[in-house]
Structure formats: C-alpha cells, structure tokens
Scaffold this active site. Sequence first.
Site, PDB file in Angstrom:
ATOM      1  CE  LYS A   1       0.467   6.537  -1.826  1.00  0.00           C
ATOM      2  NZ  LYS A   1      -0.636   7.075  -1.003  1.00  0.00           N
TER       3      LYS A   1
ATOM      4  N   GLY B   1       0.821  -1.210   0.000  1.00  0.00           N
ATOM      5  CA  GLY B   1       0.000   0.000   0.000  1.00  0.00           C
ATOM      6  C   GLY B   1       0.851   1.254   0.000  1.00  0.00           C
ATOM      7  CB  SER B   2       0.195   4.575   1.441  1.00  0.00           C
ATOM      8  OG  SER B   2      -1.105   4.629   0.891  1.00  0.00           O
ATOM      9  CB  ALA B   3       4.266   1.311   3.513  1.00  0.00           C
TER      10      ALA B   3
END
Lengths: 485, 463
Positions: free
Chosen positions: A219, A215-217
């Site tokens: 990014k 997920g956003s981790a």
Amino acid sequence: MTRYIRRAAAFCLVLLVALLVNAARIQVFGADALDSHPANRRLMIARYHQPRGAIVVDGESVTGSRDSGQQLRYERTYTYGPLYASVTGYASQTYGTTLIENAEDAVLSGTSPLLPAFPLWNGLTGDRQPGGQAVTTIKASMQRAAYDGLAGRKGAVAAIEPSTGKILALVSSPSYDPGVLSGTGRSVANAWRRLTSDTNQPMLNRAIRQTYPPGSAFKIVTAAAALDSGLITDVEAPTDTPDPYVLPNSVTTLPNEPSGCGGASLAYAVTVSCNTVMARVGLKVGLATMVDTARRFGFNDASLRIPSRVAKSNFDTEMSPDQLALSSIGQFDTTATPLQMAMVSAAVANGGELKYPYLVDHTTTAAGTTVSTTRPRTYQQAMYPATAQQLQQMMIDVVRNGTGTVAAIPGATVGGKTGTAQNGVGNVGSPYAWFISWAQADGADRPAVAVAVVVEDASAKRGDISGGGDAAPIARAVMEAALAP
Amino acid sequence: MTAPLAADASPPELRHPDPRGVELSLLVGAVLVVVLGYVDVGLARSGTVPPDAASYGAGLGLLALLTHLVVRFRAPHADPLLLPIAVLLNGLGLVLIYRLDLATPGSRAAPTQLVWSTLGVCLFLAVILVLREHRILQRYAYVSMAAGLFLMLVPILFPAVNGAKIWIRAGGFSFQPAEFAKILLALFFAAYLAANRNALAYTGRMIWRLQMPTGRVLGPIVAIWLMSVGVLVLERDLGTSLLFFGLFVVMLYVATGRTGWIAVGMLLASAGAAVVALLEPHVHSRVADWLNPYATIEAGRGPSQLAQSLFAFGAGGTLGSGLGLGHSTLIGFAAKSDFILATAGEELGLCGLTAIFLLYALLVARGYRAGICLTSPFGRLFAIGLASIVALQVFVIAGGVMGLIPLTGLAMPFLAQGGSSVIANWIIVALLIRISDSAHRPLPAVEPGVIARPEPSVKGTPT
C-alpha cells in the site's frame, strides 16, 4: 645407394616436420580450446590448488580453507555456517558456487586480472595470484539479530542503509551450513541430497530469490502513486470509498479488518491498513501510473544484481480493473522479494531517492590492496521528496498508533507498515506476515536503516495484526542493532 | 665408388678437430641439464633441493665419464653427438619418471628405471668393448633372424598383460622381447639385402611398370616379414608391428631403390591395416578413438587416455607449466610409459618438446650420416636400419599420443619407463657408435715417396 639413403632421410625429415607441426597445432593453436574443455580437470585443480580468499563481515573473515590433501585440494569452510549462508553462498568442488562465492569468484579464486600488481608480467608467467578478499556491507550484529529473530521459522530479512544502498543484513531461514558441500565424495553428495530434498528448502535464499505476495505492505507504493500523480493532494481529506467495497466488473466484495474505513482518508487508510480505500485509490490512479510507480521502486526489473541476481518482483502490466484493485493492495499477481520491500521502505526513508542495493563493499588482494570498490549510486527517484515526506509521516503513524506499534524503539523515530498476504489456492495456506520499516535515531540527520521482514506460516489468526505480531519484533531487533553505536 | 679421388683431396666433413673433446663437453652439458632438471622437480614439488641431487649428479657424471672413456679408447673416431644425446634423453626420462613418481606415491618407478638404465649403459660398454668391428655381425644374419623370431614367438606362451602378449615374465622380472627382436631383424634385413640387393633390384619380370623381383630372392624376406607381422598381430602389439613394417619398407627401398617397393608396401600396409581394423576390436576402438578423442566424454564415460593426453599437451602451451607443476598424472595408466611424452609436453611446453624431437632427429641424422659415409652395403643398411628404428618408433608413439595417427603402444626411446626398451636403445646407440667409428676412421696415411695409386675403396663421394 646414397641417393636412396638421402631420400629415406628426407622421409624421416617429413616425419619430424609432421610431429612438430602437429605439436604446434595442439599446443599453440588448440591450447585454448583444450584448456577450456569441460572435461579437462586442470582448471578445477588449479582453482582449488590454493586457499580461497576470505569473505569479510565487519572486519572479520567468516570463511576459511581446509587442506584436504585431495586432488582438488583446498576446501571451503565457514566460521558461522548458517548465519551467513544467504550472504556467502557455497563454494563446492562438486556443486559449483552461488551468491558472493559465485559473483566474486574471480577475486576469491585468484583468477581476476585485476589482482596482479604487474598484469603484463603475470600474463607472461601465468602464475595464479593468491585469492583476494570480498568485504561485504553486512553488519554482524544486525545479521545476528535477524537470524535469531527468525529462529528457524521460514522467512527472510533484508535490511538496507537507505542513504547508500548498502545491504546491512540478509537472512534466509531456515538456513544450512554451506561448509558441508565443500569437497568431493560421498558425504558431500549425501549432504546435497539431504539439503535439496528437504521440504523446508534451506538452500533457497528467500531474501532475494523467493517472491511473496506483499499484501498490505504494498500500500506504500499505491499511496506513493496516488500522491505523485496528484490524485490525492491532501492526505487527511476523506475519500468517497464505500465499506464494504464491491470490486468493479465483479461480484467480489472486499472486506476490511479494521473499522472506520468507510470514506477514510489516505493517511488513516495507511495507518490502519484499509483494503477498500487503497484498492479504490489504485484503481483511480490507473494501470499505467501504478505500473510506472511500481517500476520506479524496482518491480518488474529482472536485471537487479547485488551482485548476485535478485528474483524479479512482479506487478502485472495488463490487468482488468478488479485485478488492478487487488494488485494495489499487494494481492493478485503482485509479488515481491523481501529485498524489494526493503527497497520500498528505503526509498521512503531516503526522501524518495532509491539507492541501488549492494552487498559487496569492496574487494582487495590477499595483501589488502583495494581491487575494486562499489560506489553508492541512485537506482531511481522512486517518488517526489514531498511524497516521501508524507509517506514517512504515515509510516510513523503506523508505528505510533496503527498496526505496527510493536516496532517502536525509544530514542528513535520508526516508520513501518504491516502486511499479511493470503497464501495458497482459496487462501487455505497460512498467511505470510510482512513488516517493512525504517528507523532514524533521534538527532541523526537521516534514517540509518530500512528493513523488510517476511515470516511464512505466521500464526493462524488472519489479519494485519499478524504482520505486526510475527514480523515487527524481528524488524525492531534488527533496527535496534542498526541504531546501536 | 667407380671414380676414386686423389688421396690428398679428403672431403672436409672428415676433419673433426677432436671429436672426443666435443663429446666430453657435450656430456658435461647433458649431465648438468639432467641434474638441474632433477633439482627443478624437487624445488617445484616440495620447495627444497633433493638431498641426493649431488650424489645423483656425481653418479650420473661418473657413468657418463666411464662411457666416454671407453668410447675414447675403443671407438676414437665415433660420432661425438650420439653418446651425449643418449645420456641427455635417458637422464631426462629419469627426471620425468621421478617427477611422476612424486605424484603417484603408490608406485615408484624411477629407482627401477635407474637400475635398468645402468644395465643399459653396461651393455652399451660391453658392445663397444666386445664388438671391435661391425662387419663381424654380418656373419650372424641367419642366427639373429632365428633368435629374433624366437624372441617374438615366446610371449605367446605367457599370459597377456593389458590385452597384449608382449611380455615374458619370470621370477618377478618382466621382459619385452620385441625390443630386442627389432635390432636382430634389422641386422638380418641389412645382411640379407646387402647380399641380394642386385638380384632384388635388377632381375625379375615387369608387371605393368613395376619391376617385380624373382620369387627365389624375395621369398625368404617376405616370409620372415609376414611371420613377424603375423606374430605381432597375434600378440596384439600393433605399435611394434607398424615399426617392423616401416623398417622393412625403408631398408628395402634403400637397398634396391625401387619405388615400386614403396607402392607395393603401401598397398600391403593398407590392406593389412584394413583387415586388422575390421577383425580386431582392439584396433577398431583405437581408430575410433583417434577419429574422435572426445567420444567417451560425449558418451558420459569421462575423458579417454588420448583426450587426457591432448589436454596435457594443450595445458603445456608454448613454454610449459614447468617441471613438476603439470597434471599429466590425469592420464592414469601408462602415464610413465607410453604417455611419457605428454608430461614433457605439458611441463616443458612446445619449446621443450621441440628440443626433444630435435634431439631424436639429431640422433637419427647422425645414424644416417654414419651410414652414408660407409662404403660397405651391410654397414650402410645396418646403420640406416638402426636409425630408422628410432625415427619410426618416435613417430609412431609421439604421433599416437598427440592424435596425429591412431594410438599404438610403443615406448618413447630412452624417455619411457621400461627396462627392455632402455637396454635395447643403449645397444642401438652402441652399434651406431661402432658403425660411425668405422665410417669416420681416417684412411692410413700415404707413405711419403710412394706414388699414390688409385684405391678402389677410398672414402669419397659415394655414387
């Protein structure tokens, strides 16, 4: 008649020679094949004939041995059972060994050729050495903090010392007591059946053997690629990203949880976790650069060992633009082990230089003489030091005034990144909550710890906040334990 | 025998300075080896010297001394190697059985075996004391034949033990009569062949290039042999059957020198083996086991006894694991009897195993030597027969447990657990000592002043 007697005697001599030649055939030339025959119990008997060497955490043995009086005599016991199960693994007479019990088996069981003080003499006598010790890099207080933090929920914690690669905590939850698998017999078989049929999979080491969509981790990796490739030189400069953003060649519209993402800068996008900006950045960086960056962080490496095998974290190498865009925000086929995400955080914390993670600090003989030592080594330069510095600042901002404020620790600089990954077909499953972070005590010259936490079945509310809500407090507890003197 | 030598040219091998002195020192060595083995087992298993080691050693020493004294006074010219070899092998067997007892606390066999061994030694002494001259036995050829056949027939009436009807059980005692029948039949073969060997060798018709003896001479011996083998097949004691067959062929060959016998014997053997292997599932499985010892493992039923035995030998390697440190109990059933050699192979290694084989070889060679030094055909044939029993028995069982030939149940002479066997072996050694005493007895000194005249039965190079 004498002649016939002599001939009969010669016949007896032939019989004797046949016996002796046959004996040599079996005992000298066939011995190795017979000794290593899988049905030959002798290897097993010899293996369990002496107490197994200890696995040491923070100077204290977390394992023991119990004399069962059975044919396979000494059975393994575990002082803290479930707490260190994801570190030690099990050593069972019936089901073999896993994790450190498996990787350091030669030392622990006493068969390693490095153990005897006089190897040549030992080769002659064939005596088995007492089992040596495996000293881990685990810090007991951190392991305890992580284990208590997960509190039986499905999830995992991996913590690394960024400057060396030492794994300071490695927890998988729910856990199990590996001691119940020691030995033979019905109770062991029942325990095995119970553990393997448990839907919560307590024997799955989620920290290194399970991959989750990050997920956003993820990014952080995308941002590193953008900065390293020179696509973005000023992290504060606005981007021309529309909100919402329709993925190229598709009708999929990418939403944002937070507001203000339209045309937001890279720094802002990381701080508040804008899907649109980061998807578009990944797309603009391009597939080849994204794949290369991901690889430098450890993705797509199936040979990673700590020394147990770590499951391969995946970033697809062939994707359409919309798939690349989704992959850049840690969705689509992108998956990572918790250890992998701790490595991402550690690379940022260590100025871009990613150290190879390891779990066994050194091994010793039973008497304490060092047999082998794991030296810290560089895995890869994951990004330029300047890029790492910029990412550190962004991660600090996440904790200071972004999605990860829960992780803030007084008296220390903390950088973090939240993540929430969709789960299941059509996202019907409850999401995975991620938090990756690092912490540097005020006055220290380098970060002391990098942590990755994943909690499955995070609280129902979809969104980045669950990464901050479920996972971040655990990360903070682990970091506090790391910073404690 | 037709070329007598001058009386003053006695062959050098007859000059034994003091055979009894040699025997005594070898006996001391044998007892020491056994006691050290016993101590070694104790040290290896529990880290302490067995408390009864001294008394055990003293008892063994006394027993050995007693046998030595009886031999010294009643068979002073006997071969000095026979008795020490028997003591060493029997003692080693006791050590091995004691060692296996420690690993199988449920069944203790060593004390019983010790009693049987003592009984065997007593019978040994009785034979030496009672039987002053082996030639007397020739008179009892037909009696012993009848007794031997009777002994072999009796177990048919008793229930089978582990698939073989070879036991007589009465009042808690069990007794394996075939062990004694082999001595009785060897005696009969020797006497009969000695009486009829010329008829067997030189009369009869030529069939192709083989000279067949007349039926009148051959009939009885073949009949008895067939009967013994038939009984054994019925009792499913195939090891003994193989032993009898080998014994018969060897003695017939030595008596007649007819190579044709070997050919006929081999033919009979192969035909018999083929028939038995086809008709008898017990034998069939043994042959299959021999061809692939790991078949049961591949079939998922765990290692067979033969595979476990091979594992044990392999584990021993060159030097062995040391007494008490092996795991030959994995063989399970019959580890102390038929498979005792596997324990020796594992714990003493190829070196120890070679030593044991050489001890047997020496025992056999000394029996042959006694036979060759004798002049009377009966004595010769009897000595050869007894020595061949040991040789064939060792080969059949050792080859069986080591995968050289199909496994057939037989006791390893002296080593294996089994009262009948150890007693029978002591009797064999007693008979060999008695025969060798006659063989090596010096001739009466020629009186001075009298011209030596050619002596037809003078000891010399036999023809």
